[in-house]
Structures are given as structure tokens and as C-alpha cells.
Motif scaffolding. Sequence first.
Motif, short mmCIF file in Angstrom:
data_model
loop_
_atom_site.label_atom_id
_atom_site.label_comp_id
_atom_site.label_asym_id
_atom_site.label_seq_id
_atom_site.Cartn_x
_atom_site.Cartn_y
_atom_site.Cartn_z
N THR A 131 0.78 -1.25 -0.03
CA THR A 131 0.07 0.07 0.04
C THR A 131 0.98 1.34 -0.02
OG1 THR A 131 -0.05 -0.13 2.60
CG2 THR A 131 -2.07 -0.98 1.18
N GLY A 136 -2.30 5.22 1.74
CA GLY A 136 -2.78 3.87 1.98
C GLY A 136 -3.66 3.22 0.92
N THR A 335 -23.22 -3.66 -5.36
CA THR A 335 -23.19 -4.35 -4.27
C THR A 335 -23.99 -5.34 -4.32
OG1 THR A 335 -23.49 -1.99 -3.39
CG2 THR A 335 -23.86 -3.65 -1.80
N ARG A 338 -22.30 -8.36 -6.12
CA ARG A 338 -21.09 -8.99 -5.34
C ARG A 338 -21.79 -9.89 -4.23
NH1 ARG A 338 -17.93 -5.51 -2.72
NH2 ARG A 338 -17.10 -4.93 -4.76
N ARG A 339 -22.85 -9.23 -3.47
CA ARG A 339 -23.47 -10.10 -2.38
C ARG A 339 -24.07 -11.49 -2.97
NH1 ARG A 339 -27.73 -6.70 0.39
NH2 ARG A 339 -26.08 -5.28 0.46
N ASN A 342 -20.99 -13.70 -3.88
CA ASN A 342 -20.46 -14.33 -2.59
C ASN A 342 -21.03 -15.50 -1.95
OD1 ASN A 342 -18.37 -12.34 -2.64
ND2 ASN A 342 -19.31 -11.10 -0.98
N SER A 453 -11.17 3.88 -14.84
CA SER A 453 -10.19 3.95 -14.08
C SER A 453 -9.50 2.52 -13.77
CB SER A 453 -10.72 4.40 -12.60
OG SER A 453 -10.98 3.59 -11.68
N GLN A 454 -10.56 1.36 -13.92
CA GLN A 454 -9.99 0.10 -13.93
C GLN A 454 -8.98 -0.07 -15.04
OE1 GLN A 454 -13.14 -2.68 -13.89
NE2 GLN A 454 -13.65 -2.17 -11.70
N GLU B 144 -14.85 1.78 -1.35
CA GLU B 144 -14.67 0.72 -2.34
C GLU B 144 -14.21 1.24 -3.82
OE1 GLU B 144 -17.13 -1.83 -4.16
OE2 GLU B 144 -15.43 -3.21 -4.78
N GLU B 145 -12.98 0.75 -4.24
CA GLU B 145 -12.62 1.26 -5.42
C GLU B 145 -11.70 0.18 -6.10
OE1 GLU B 145 -10.88 5.46 -4.84
OE2 GLU B 145 -10.22 5.26 -6.94
N SER B 146 -12.05 0.05 -7.67
CA SER B 146 -11.31 -0.89 -8.21
C SER B 146 -10.85 -2.36 -7.63
CB SER B 146 -9.93 -0.38 -8.78
OG SER B 146 -10.23 0.92 -9.38
N TYR B 148 -10.54 -2.91 -4.38
CA TYR B 148 -10.05 -2.65 -3.14
C TYR B 148 -11.05 -2.14 -2.14
CZ TYR B 148 -5.69 -4.40 -5.23
OH TYR B 148 -4.77 -5.20 -5.90
N TYR B 150 -11.19 0.14 1.45
CA TYR B 150 -10.49 0.95 2.31
C TYR B 150 -11.27 1.17 3.47
CZ TYR B 150 -7.70 1.27 -1.85
OH TYR B 150 -6.85 1.05 -3.18
N ARG B 161 -6.22 2.82 9.48
CA ARG B 161 -7.03 2.62 8.26
C ARG B 161 -6.29 1.33 7.68
NH1 ARG B 161 -4.10 7.62 4.94
NH2 ARG B 161 -1.99 6.87 5.22
N ALA B 163 -6.43 -1.62 3.85
CA ALA B 163 -7.01 -1.91 2.75
C ALA B 163 -7.03 -3.48 2.40
CB ALA B 163 -6.33 -1.01 1.62
N THR B 166 -11.35 -7.29 -2.29
CA THR B 166 -12.75 -7.68 -2.00
C THR B 166 -12.87 -9.06 -2.58
OG1 THR B 166 -13.17 -6.44 -4.03
CG2 THR B 166 -13.62 -5.22 -1.94
N ASP B 206 -21.88 -5.34 5.34
CA ASP B 206 -22.60 -6.56 4.69
C ASP B 206 -22.01 -6.87 3.09
OD1 ASP B 206 -24.24 -8.70 4.96
OD2 ASP B 206 -25.66 -7.45 3.90
N MET B 207 -21.79 -5.94 2.61
CA MET B 207 -21.10 -5.89 1.45
C MET B 207 -20.12 -6.79 1.20
SD MET B 207 -20.90 -2.28 -0.75
CE MET B 207 -19.41 -2.04 -1.67
N PHE B 208 -19.32 -6.90 2.12
CA PHE B 208 -18.07 -7.68 1.69
C PHE B 208 -18.19 -9.03 2.73
CE2 PHE B 208 -16.94 -3.10 2.52
CZ PHE B 208 -16.32 -2.86 1.14
#
Lengths: 733, 209
Positions: A131, A136, A335, A338-339, A342, A453-454, B144-146, B148, B150, B161, B163, B166, B206-208
Amino acid sequence: MKLLYSLPEERRRQLRVDAEEFWYCVPYDLSEEQNFVSDSYVIVTKERIVVSRQDEVVFEANLRDCKQIVCESLINNGILTVWWKDAERTPVRIARFSMRWLVPFSYIARGATMLSQGNLHKVVSRELDNTCPKCGYALPGIRVCPHCNGRQETLRKMRELCRPYIPRFLLVTALMVLGSIVSIAVPKVQQQFIDSALLDRQGGMSDVLVFVAVMLLLTVLSIVITIASNWYSTVLGAGMSYDLRAKMFQKIQRLSLSFVQERKPGELMNRIVSDTVQIRRFLEGIFSDICAQLFKMVGAMIVMALIDVKLLLWSLVFAPVVLLGSMLMDKQMRTRFRRERNKSDVLNSQLQDVISGMSVVKSFGKEQEESVRFQHVAEDNTRVQISNNVFFACVMPCFVFVLGLGVYVATYFGGLRVLDNGMTPGMLMQFVSYVSMMYAPLNGLVRFSRIFSQMLTSMERIYDILDEPEDSGETRERKAYAIDGDIEFRNVTFGYKTYEPVLTHIDLTVKKGEMIGLVGASGSGKTTLINLLMGLYEVDDGELYLNGKNIAEIDRNSLHSQIGVVLQETFLFNGTILDNIRYAKPDATYDEIIRAAKAANAHDFICRTPDGYETYVGERGYTLSGGERQRIAIARAVLNQPKLLILDEATSSLDTESEYLVQKALDRLMENCTTFAIAHRLSTLRSADRLVVIDGHRIAEIGTHEELLQKKGIYYGLVMAQLQMSKVTGEAS
Amino acid sequence: MGPMGRPPGGGRARFDRAAQNSSMGLQAPHQEIDLEKMDEESEQMLILRYLNQDNAAFTRTEGGFLDLKTDGKLYQKVQVIRMFPNTDKNRYLSVREGTERAREIGVINDLKKDFDRATGRAIEEQLNVRYFTPVITKLLSVKEESGYAYFVVMTDYGECRFAFRTNNNAVVKLSENRIFIQDLENNRFEIPDIRKLSVKEQRKLDMFL
């Protein structure tokens, strides 16, 4: 990783270290009182080791008094300990840190210990940060934080990458512009038809026919243009990702082994395969799709402005609402997906668990419990699925309604204008068509920024490899050179990490044709010595000469073509036995191949297989035993008549009898060939001219079998232990 | 539960015979020792020796470590390891030599019962240093970004903090409501009971899961 953080001048003064040059300085983040701390450092100068906490010095010692500085890895954290030269003094824990700092501290522990011994060599860390130390942000195998340094650099590289493809980009863009012109023309034609032919029923049959013909033409044109533009952007994306892949593959081949080994193999594969795919997808799908819509949107807005600027502004009232809605929707969708994913992962793994462990479940009579457990997971999964489906069923239509809100506004104000005679009904219809064209891409724009961005992250990962400087040794000019088997190690020191030498001060001279047996405990550095001989790594210190020529100056290809290698892990490629044996020498004759196979005692078993030398082996092929694979590998190594033969546990999977046979054959065949052999089974090495015992990172003993036995040292102990063990197991069984 | 006695001696007899045979065959005097040593070692391996106030004296060294005197021997810088670190933090602690082999010296059955308060604290200090799993008490921000995530969280160690990826099994469910999160640096964070978080925090998390 960075081992030398800088401190502001004032802090250096407060800590009274301003007069000294820093060798290493790394922050630590945990206190003895179970707290996170910041602005606290371990500082190593040439003479001292100092631990600071904010503006206070909490520990200091003269390096001359230290015997060793040790970085201990504990459970999810680490500590730095000082051991004193004075044995009476007990070791001291001087700093504690989270895993973030474990690697830098293991380097500086080594570096500080070296300094305490008067060795001024500075250790460096090639490891990458996980990181960004500043913000971070995750750095997935990249060195520069895109968050801190902005994306200009990557964008610049992106432009660089695109340069050769500019003509094709222009072509695709031109097609898109053309496509949007056609789309924009359609409402215009409709307006003409309504206003001039339909409105006052002035037109005739011919008008209707012309209108239908023009509309048909425009539709066909639009289809043709869409196909062409998709076609060319696919070609463009595939071409670029192909070029990138090829470039990366070549680059990885050229990079030093240490670069490749520092990264996980899966990760490098990912970069070649998925990251390039990411770029292709972007160009194929998103780029052509979104850009086409954007062109349409801009075109529509221009025409709308020409018709009525005020009305255009009114129509835009709902644009912010739509953008916001799209953003919320995008987040929700991700979201929820993803849920769902998972949950279905959990379900699958549970299912796999039970099915593959079925015999255990049954033998313990646990079927009932497992069913209940599975039902639990399945219910959970179903609950999420239902919730998602209900959500999409209810929310989607509402969202579509929001997307269309602009049309209502335009129709209301436009309708008023028509009643005022400020606008014809045809124009209103035309205008409303443009409003929906204008709103359509807004939803996509949200997705676009995320995928863009990806794509940039993928770019960064790709350029991390492409920009990596190649092997340091490449600076020296390397030439093809014929070796004949004389080898000399002169004071060689080497470690895979600079803070952890595996071999130190190796001096060894080997004459052509000699067989050297390497003996030592696992991890003592036998294989490392061989890796150096093969030129896979460069020595850190000292020199390695082949025939009086420094190995650093010998071309690697030429070197490898003269070395035969059989490693413990025998790797066979997918292909026939024949392909595998002649891998090093593709033009070998059948005669040579059979001779090599005979020398490796492989000929007989090969003849017993149904397809003989043409038996398909490898991942999906004929299953060979460990011993058979080794014998093929030996045949592969000797085929080339190498000048230097390396056998790393090459006969470990053979029984004693065939090992003996293979050795005899190799002895005859390899008369003029220098051989290095590693074996744990010491009997394997009995025909060695000399044995080299490696212990404690250096050569501990050297001599013939008899000499070493008389010496009663390490080798003697090893022989006796093996003799004993074989007796014990032999007689006890 | 008392200390486990010596196992019945079947295994020992066989090894003794083997040792005799081999020594006769080789005529090398010091080999016997090796085998005997191994024999002894395998014997040692089976012993479960409990340490308590009466048979073990721990002292905290100046440098922040622990020395142990037991059975007439002094062990310096011993390691104390939890056998059940997630469920029973103060019971079944394995005390090991400070050397690389880290042989077990003995086992503390119950830290609170078997030692006085002062010794208990000294041992606890070692455990607190060895184990680092901050307990998350509050989720301050989740982003959440790309691929990952945070997190900015409040823990018993203070605010921090971290990271994590996901899609990488970084979040492990220990039980229905207890989770571990492993970050990119291999630090581990614990949420002992997700129900104790606010509804809003739970929804973020919950998302994770």
C-alpha cells in the motif's frame, strides 16, 4: 521498499541525531502500551541505533556494543531486538510494529548487524510496497501510487501506446461521427414529412413513398456504419492487446530471474492475460459504445440549440437528477451482484466440501448434520437472490421512468410553443427525439468512469513490467564463449535478498572432467551454488570464472547450450518423449536420441510403452512414474554432450539398482564433462572425485570420500547417521 | 487434568534393540549416543508437563522478555504461545525455549489460577506483544475502488486505516457474528460481534461478507 525515511531538520535536532548521517530510518507503529503510534522511528547511523517516539529518544545504543540486531516475526506483528556483545546483558526489545513494517525491519536488522561488525555495505530492498506509505492506497504490484502522483503519467503512456494506431483510431472516430449524423438525420426527415406532407394533408402518394424509401435507406446506412465501426474497434482492441502481450512476454523473458521470482507466478500470468484483456474490452466495448453515444448526444444538442435554446435548457433540468440516480443505481447494482456472487461462492464451496469428503461424512454418520448445514447456506443464498430480483423488478422500471423525465418537460414546454405557433408539430416531435438521444448516454457515463479507472490500473500494471530496467549484468557486453569444464569460484558471496546471504566467501577450483558431489543439510545453499553456475543469478561479491572467463561476460544462451541440467522437480513439456529428449537439440538424429536414452537407462521402459518414443507425455498425456520422468530428463541433459552436467537430486526417485546403472553409463559417457551432483543419498556420490560439504553458508569440508571419513567431521557424521538409519529401518521392519 | 504419565514402554524396547544391533555392526563408539538422543527426544515429545506457581518461576528481564527457572534449569527469553488463541486466551499456553527449535518446556493450564497476579501480568505482557489483532469497535469510513476496500476504523489500539482485496477471502467468518479481516499487509483485524455495530455500519460491512 524504502529503508531511509527522512526526518525534518528540527526533529533531527530534538533527537540529537542531526550531526550524523542516517544509514537507515524506518517508522514503527505499535507501542508497548498497546497503542498505535505515529511519528516514531528506528534510526541507524554509522555508529548508533536510536529509537525515537515523537520528539523523545526512548532507546539508544552504540552499535559497537551490539552483537546482533534481530527482527522477530510474531503473530501478525514483529519486534526488533538488540542482543549485546556482553553476554551478561539480556536482550532488549526496542520496537514493535505491524506487518506493514516487517520487511523493512528485517532488512535494517541485517544492515545494522553488518554495521556493528564493521561491514559498511548498505542493504537495499527490492520488495514492493503493498500500500502507498503516504495515502494507504493499494498498489497492486506497481511502484508509483496513482492516487498520489496523479494519472498524468499513465495517460501519457496511454497516448504513447496509442500512437501507432492513430490512423485506425481516426477511422473508427470518423465512422462514429458519420453514424451520429445519420441518427440525427432521422428525426429531421420525420419532421419534414410531418410538417410538409401530413399536417395539412397536402402530400400525395409519392411523398409517402419517398419518406419510406429515405427512412429505409437511413436505417440500412446506420446498420452498415455500426457494423463497420464495431468491426474496426474490435480489430483495434485485439491488435493492441496482442501487441502488448507480445511485448510483455518478451520483456519478462529478458528480465532477471529475481524480478520474476519476487512476484507470484499467477500474478505475472494475470498481467499478461487479464490486464491486456481489460484494455481490449475497454476499446472494443466501452470505447465504441460510449463514444458513439456521446457523439450522438453532442450532435443532438447542437441541433436542439439551433431549433430553440430555451427549450434545450429546460430539457436539461433533469440531467443532474439522472446522473445522481445512475450513480446510486450503479452502486446498488454492484453491491447486490457482489453479495449474490459471494453467497453462491459459499454455497459452491460448501457443496464441493461435502461431495469430495463424502466418504468421511458417511463413515462418521454425519449425513443429517451436513444436510442441515447445507440447507442453511442454501436458504441464505435464496434469500439474497429473491431480494435482488425483487429489487430489480421494482426499481428498474422506476429508474427507466427517471431517465425519461426530460421528455415530459420538453413536451410540456414544446407543446406550449406549438400552441403559440412558435414551432411546428413536426419540430416538436424532432425535438423530443433528440431529448431521449441526449439522456441515453448519461447512465453509461457513470459506468464509463469506473471502467476507465480500472483500465488505467491495468495499464499501470503492464507498464510496471515494461518499464522495469533489465538485468544489471546486461550493461556488460556478453559474448558467446566455448567452455570446457574448468570452473573457479573466487570469494563468491550471494543471497536472494541482500540482507540474507545464502553463500559467503566460496573459494573452489574445479578441473575439467571432475565430478564434484555437493553435500549439506537442506537449505544450506547447494542448489544456490548450482543456480550461480548456470548463470541464473549474478554473484553479489567475488567472481565466478569458467575457463578463466568471468561468467558475467558469457552470453547466457551460449552458456546454457553447453550445460546439461537435471533437476529434482522434473518438468516435462506437453509433447512426445521424443520432443522432450531433443528439446535442447532439435536437430538430433534418432541414433543420438536412442544413445542418450540408453545412457539414462530409459530406453527399455520407453520401448515397453505402446507408442514407444512417440508416447505423449505431459499434463494430459501418459502418466510416467517419478523415476521414468527423471530418466527422460537425464537423457535430455546428456543428449547435447554438455561440457558441464548438473544433477540436482537427479536420481533420487530411482531405486538403488537403476541408479547404479545410470551412474555407470553416465561415467562412461561423461568422461570429459565436469559434473556437479547434489544428493541426499550419500551412496549416490560415491563415485565423485571430490566432495564439497556446505555448512553455515560456506564450504566446511572438501576432499574425497576417504579423506573426509578420516577427518571425522560433518561428512563423517552424515555418513554414519545414514548408515545407522538404514540399519534401523532395515532391521526393525 | 493431571500430567500425562510415561506411555507404556513398547516403542522404547524396540528402539533399544535396534540401537544395540547397529552399534555392534558398525563398531563406532559414538553412534549409540545419537540414537539414544533421538530416543530420548521422542520420549520428551510425548510428555505433557504442566507449569504452575510451585514448579516454575518466571522473571521479567530488563529488556522486556521472560526468563523461566524450572526443574533446576534456567531458560532465557522463553516464548509463550496460545494454543487456542481465538477462544481461550488465558488457558493452555505453551511455554517454549527461546531458541530456533523452540522446544516446549511446559504448558500453563490456566494463567489466572496457576500463577499469582504479578507473574500472570508478566506472562500476559508477553502474550500481548506476541499477538496483534486489533479489535474493531467502530467503522468510521468504508470505501470501495477498483476491487479494493478501504476502511478507516476505530480499534482498541486506536484509529487506523487499512485496505484489502474484495474478492480474495480477506474477510473470514469465524462464526455467525464474529469476523476476521486480513488486510493487504497481512495484519488481522477482528470484529467480535457484528451485531454490536450500528445498523448503518452493519450495512456497510454486509457488502464484504
